[in-house]
Design a protein around this motif. Structure first.
Motif, PDB file in Angstrom:
ATOM      1  N   ARG A 139       0.840  -1.213   0.000  1.00 42.34           N
ATOM      2  CA  ARG A 139       0.000   0.000   0.000  1.00 42.34           C
ATOM      3  C   ARG A 139       0.875   1.263   0.000  1.00 42.34           C
ATOM      4  O   ARG A 139       0.589   2.230  -0.702  1.00 42.34           O
TER       5      ARG A 139
ATOM      6  N   ASP B  12       0.633   4.093  -2.724  1.00 39.14           N
ATOM      7  CA  ASP B  12       0.282   5.463  -2.347  1.00 39.14           C
ATOM      8  C   ASP B  12       1.349   6.481  -2.749  1.00 39.14           C
ATOM      9  O   ASP B  12       1.015   7.603  -3.134  1.00 39.14           O
ATOM     10  N   THR B  13       2.618   6.114  -2.644  1.00 38.55           N
ATOM     11  CA  THR B  13       3.691   7.068  -2.947  1.00 38.55           C
ATOM     12  C   THR B  13       4.094   7.061  -4.413  1.00 38.55           C
ATOM     13  O   THR B  13       4.578   8.064  -4.932  1.00 38.55           O
TER      14      THR B  13
END
Length: 141
Positions: A38, A42-43
């Motif tokens: 995740r 996300d990044t």
């Protein structure tokens, strides 16, 4: 938490292997793996687990970890050392790691590729630390 590798988008099993025990990447804690996946999603920053130097699964304590390290099989393989492949500042990287929900975060600015230790220790043992020039500085009593 059991791992369903078909749900893991950004990592392969071998990226968590103890280098002395090929195939041991399957021992990595599922919650930790999903959190890392995740974080990567996300990044958008590739994550490089330090498996080749024993920074993920440590089957028998051969890689210099503390007696009760969360890297160890006997502790559930709940820790990973890694660095990002990004031009983002180290401060930005720390911010991303800190909001991902890990209960253990170590900051290693002096590694060849500055990086992090993350783990899923019990909440009552939450800890943050930095290692500078071989000295550990713990932020929580």
């Amino acid at each position: 938490m059991p791992i369903n590798w078909s749900y893991v988008r950004h990592f392969k099993r071998y990226e968590f292997d103890d280098p002395l025990y090929p195939g041991s990447g399957d021992l990595i804690d599922g919650q930790l793996l999903y959190m890392l996946d995740r974080l990567r999603e996300d990044t958008g920053w590739p994550i490089h687990p330090h498996w080749e130097v024993g920074g993920c699964v440590d089957v028998d304590g051969s890689h210099g970890h503390a007696k009760h390290s969360y890297h160890l099989k006997k502790m559930g393989c709940k820790a990973v050392d890694f660095h990002f492949d990004t031009t983002a500042s180290f401060r930005e990287q720390y911010y991303a790691v800190s909001k991902a929900g890990f209960t253990g975060i170590g900051v290693y600015p002096n590694w060849e590729h500055p990086g992090f230790h993350v783990d899923t220790r019990p909440k009552e043992k939450t800890q943050r630390w930095v290692r500078r020039n071989g000295i550990y500085i713990y932020l929580l009593p």
